[in-house]
Design a protein around this motif. Structure first.
Motif, PDB file in Angstrom:
ATOM      1  N   PRO A 219       0.800  -1.239   0.000  1.00 20.42           N
ATOM      2  CA  PRO A 219       0.000   0.000   0.000  1.00 20.42           C
ATOM      3  C   PRO A 219       0.833   1.290   0.000  1.00 20.42           C
ATOM      4  O   PRO A 219       0.315   2.360  -0.322  1.00 20.42           O
ATOM      5  N   TYR A 220       2.123   1.193   0.359  1.00 23.11           N
ATOM      6  CA  TYR A 220       2.981   2.389   0.392  1.00 23.11           C
ATOM      7  C   TYR A 220       3.609   2.701  -0.977  1.00 23.11           C
ATOM      8  O   TYR A 220       4.203   3.759  -1.167  1.00 23.11           O
ATOM      9  N   LEU A 221       3.474   1.766  -1.906  1.00 22.00           N
ATOM     10  CA  LEU A 221       4.188   1.917  -3.176  1.00 22.00           C
ATOM     11  C   LEU A 221       3.559   2.945  -4.113  1.00 22.00           C
ATOM     12  O   LEU A 221       4.187   3.352  -5.085  1.00 22.00           O
ATOM     13  N   ASP A 222       2.311   3.379  -3.840  1.00 26.32           N
ATOM     14  CA  ASP A 222       1.760   4.470  -4.662  1.00 26.32           C
ATOM     15  C   ASP A 222       2.596   5.733  -4.471  1.00 26.32           C
ATOM     16  O   ASP A 222       2.869   6.465  -5.435  1.00 26.32           O
ATOM     17  N   VAL A 241      10.866  -2.044 -10.578  1.00 31.53           N
ATOM     18  CA  VAL A 241       9.988  -2.891  -9.756  1.00 31.53           C
ATOM     19  C   VAL A 241       9.052  -2.021  -8.911  1.00 31.53           C
ATOM     20  O   VAL A 241       7.836  -2.246  -8.871  1.00 31.53           O
ATOM     21  N   LEU A 242       9.623  -1.010  -8.259  1.00 31.75           N
ATOM     22  CA  LEU A 242       8.827  -0.136  -7.385  1.00 31.75           C
ATOM     23  C   LEU A 242       7.783   0.645  -8.180  1.00 31.75           C
ATOM     24  O   LEU A 242       6.630   0.792  -7.742  1.00 31.75           O
ATOM     25  N   ALA A 243       8.171   1.137  -9.361  1.00 30.28           N
ATOM     26  CA  ALA A 243       7.232   1.892 -10.192  1.00 30.28           C
ATOM     27  C   ALA A 243       6.140   0.984 -10.754  1.00 30.28           C
ATOM     28  O   ALA A 243       4.964   1.359 -10.807  1.00 30.28           O
ATOM     29  N   TYR A 244       6.527  -0.215 -11.163  1.00 31.30           N
ATOM     30  CA  TYR A 244       5.583  -1.180 -11.750  1.00 31.30           C
ATOM     31  C   TYR A 244       4.474  -1.522 -10.758  1.00 31.30           C
ATOM     32  O   TYR A 244       3.282  -1.432 -11.062  1.00 31.30           O
ATOM     33  N   TYR A 245       4.869  -1.893  -9.533  1.00 38.39           N
ATOM     34  CA  TYR A 245       3.866  -2.258  -8.528  1.00 38.39           C
ATOM     35  C   TYR A 245       3.166  -1.029  -7.955  1.00 38.39           C
ATOM     36  O   TYR A 245       1.975  -1.080  -7.622  1.00 38.39           O
ATOM     37  N   GLY A 246       3.882   0.077  -7.874  1.00 35.87           N
ATOM     38  CA  GLY A 246       3.267   1.305  -7.384  1.00 35.87           C
ATOM     39  C   GLY A 246       2.161   1.797  -8.300  1.00 35.87           C
ATOM     40  O   GLY A 246       1.111   2.267  -7.834  1.00 35.87           O
ATOM     41  N   LEU A 247       2.378   1.662  -9.614  1.00 36.74           N
ATOM     42  CA  LEU A 247       1.329   2.041 -10.578  1.00 36.74           C
ATOM     43  C   LEU A 247       0.092   1.159 -10.413  1.00 36.74           C
ATOM     44  O   LEU A 247      -1.039   1.634 -10.552  1.00 36.74           O
TER      45      LEU A 247
END
Length: 565
Positions: A219-222, A241-247
């Motif tokens: 939930p923090y990855l946005d 990885v962070l951008a992919y899951y954050g999106l």
């Protein structure tokens, strides 16, 4: 514009990769250009996995940072989460404070005032911590050069943990822990994290001590994806990885503040580009027009209705920012014309009433008209302050160093910088800066450049081709949206200028003897209409995109430039 074709890839490697993956040669070529030359590398690229994230304890001082925070929690200390006023800083503070509040009640946040305190850790911020009996400050997206501020805090019995991603100076602050992958003595495998990314590694370490997994932190990855996009860091390795899951979080279940901003838009699904041009400017607008605290309050608000009110206020700030930068840009262009400086090698403009919060944006706007190194000055106290922006390939920081005799202080990097000088030194600086740039800029750098990834035939553009192309996203530095070129094109006669002021170009493109037409749109390219009339042949540089109209979706060419054949 100059068209620069990417160097050819090794044909054997490219052919083998195309065969292994079952894709066209052009798509394999795009992957090899990005350093992906094997099936396993392609699998990791196309299917980012949270397990690819590195162990946070590989970062120097991570153990010390975790130990100090655990001590603060055990001793019921007051902790101040401190960050810069831009998107990376405000998302970092929102990330760290919202996580810490789940494990400790005594958490406060602090964003310095852009105008009263300036960038980074301030003495005023340390005084605030002392006044409120804070014994630990966690600084995010700043602090790596705050030697004197950290010493000042230590004298007051206040400890510092620094989470930064900027390049350190010759001395590291004497904080309890300094987390920065760009430290020369830090062996962390990935060096390109943004400030919020470094903050995320810290909460990842704290979470692991509580038996939480990376899935618990989704939930923090946005926030992390927003910072990765806004801070223009490479979209490679961990950032990808962070951008992919954050999106995915942004588009499925974002925090209330982001949901409230999206709520005001018509778009259903946001790309990383939307985050850069739609979400980030709104978060930034708070710090530019009012105060960065507004952004933190929005991004940490737990009640959706309250978040909507914050978002409406920030939307108003953003509209004010747009009006300001539009007005100042017009005034700056008029100043260049009035001074007959259209043929100069630089743009240097000044008015004492221009808003300090938007002069950097205005500098970028001026480059759209006059493509050259640009400085926009305004009055700041009894000094003049400026934002500098450069063109691709020219180091404006080095040019400013050559003018240092007329500058009070400056900082920044190759393409962007800030500086202050005295009122009486302005004309001398302006003359010297023009002289330095004229003497040092290569002639070719005075023309914008488009990098072409591959020359293709339009017949290669199929739904399958585009489907795979989309999987290269999220796009950003070191993984830009592919730009193609095609030659020997014609318009079928139905091309026209469109838009309220006829500034855009809409074409139906034919290639060679193939009579299939391809829709193409060129924003702000209406002045090139004469190049395509009467079935004149032309070459085009373009991205491939989807066009959604009346419930139908079709592929179209998003024109970047056209040239007569």
């Amino acid at each position: 514009m100059r068209w620069k074709l990417q160097p050819e890839t090794d044909s054997e490697i490219t052919k083998n990769l195309a065969k292994e993956l079952g894709v066209e040669y052009t798509l394999a070529k795009l992957l090899v250009q990005r350093g992906i030359d094997s099936f396993d590398a392609a699998k990791a690229f196309f299917r980012p996995n949270l397990s690819d994230l590195h162990n946070p304890y590989l970062m120097k001082d991570m153990d010390k940072a975790v130990a100090r925070i655990e001590l603060a929690i055990a001793n019921n200390e007051n902790i101040l989460v401190y960050g810069d006023y831009d998107v990376d800083g405000t998302t970092s503070v929102s990330l760290m404070s919202s996580y810490l509040k789940t494990i400790h009640p005594n958490i406060a946040t602090y964003i310095p005032d852009r105008y009263a305190e300036g960038y980074g850790v301030s003495f005023k911020g340390v005084d605030f911590a002392e006044d409120n009996e804070m014994s630990l400050i966690i600084a995010l997206d700043c602090g790596i050069k705050a030697i004197d501020k950290v010493n000042y805090a230590k004298e007051k019995g206040i400890d510092f943990i620094i989470c930064d991603h900027h390049r350190p100076g010759s001395e590291i602050p004497k904080a309890v822990a300094v987390l920065d992958p760009k430290r020369e003595d830090c062996a962390y495998p990935y060096k390109e994290l943004c400030g919020c990314g470094v903050g995320f590694k810290l909460i990842q370490a704290l979470a692991s001590e509580r038996g939480e997994t990376i899935t618990d932190l989704l939930p923090y990855l946005d926030l992390v994806a927003t910072a990765v996009a806004a801070d223009i860091v490479p979209i490679t390795g961990e950032n990808r990885v962070l951008a992919y899951y954050g999106l995915q979080v942004i588009n499925s279940n974002p925090r209330n503040g982001i949901k409230a901003m999206i709520h005001q838009l018509e778009k259903k699904e946001l790309t990383i580009t939307d985050v850069v041009f739609v979400i980030a400017p709104r978060i930034n607008a708070a710090g530019r027009i009012k105060h960065g605290n507004y952004a933190v309050e929005l991004l940490t608000e737990l009640d959706f209705d309250a978040a909507v009110k914050f978002a409406s206020e920030i939307e108003k700030n953003n509209n004010d920012r747009k009006e300001l930068d539009k007005t100042i840009t017009v005034e700056a262009l008029q100043q260049i014309e009035a001074n007959n400086e259209q043929q100069n090698y630089t743009s240097v403009v000044y008015a004492e009433n221009w808003h300090k919060g938007v002069i950097g944006i205005v500098a970028s706007r001026l480059i759209e008209t006059y493509y050259r190194p640009t400085l926009v000055f305004t009055k700041s106290g009894d000094k003049l302050a400026a934002s500098a922006r450069s063109v691709k390939g020219f180091d404006v920081y080095n040019a400013l160093e050559e003018c240092s005799e007329f500058i009070e202080q400056f900082g920044g990097h190759k393409y962007a910088a800030g500086l202050t000088l005295t009122v009486e030194n302005y004309p001398k600086f302006k003359a010297k800066f023009e002289e330095v740039v004229k003497a040092t800029i290569a002639e070719e750098l005075r023309t914008p450049e488009i990098t072409i990834d591959a020359e293709i035939s339009l017949s290669e553009i199929t739904p399958k081709f585009f489907r795979i192309l989309k999987q290269l996203a999220p796009f950003g530095p070191q993984n830009m949206r592919p730009t193609f070129s095609a030659s020997g094109l014609r318009d079928n006669g139905f091309g026209k200028k469109v838009g309220a002021d006829q500034t855009h170009l809409k074409l139906n493109v034919i290639e060679g003897a193939n009579q299939k037409t391809y829709n193409a749109i060129g924003f702000s390219m209406g002045d090139k209409f004469n190049l395509v009339q009467k079935e004149q042949g032309f070459n085009a540089a373009f991205n491939i995109d989807e066009n959604h109209w009346n419930g139908n979706t079709s592929l179209q060419l998003l024109l970047k430039d056209i040239k007569a054949t």
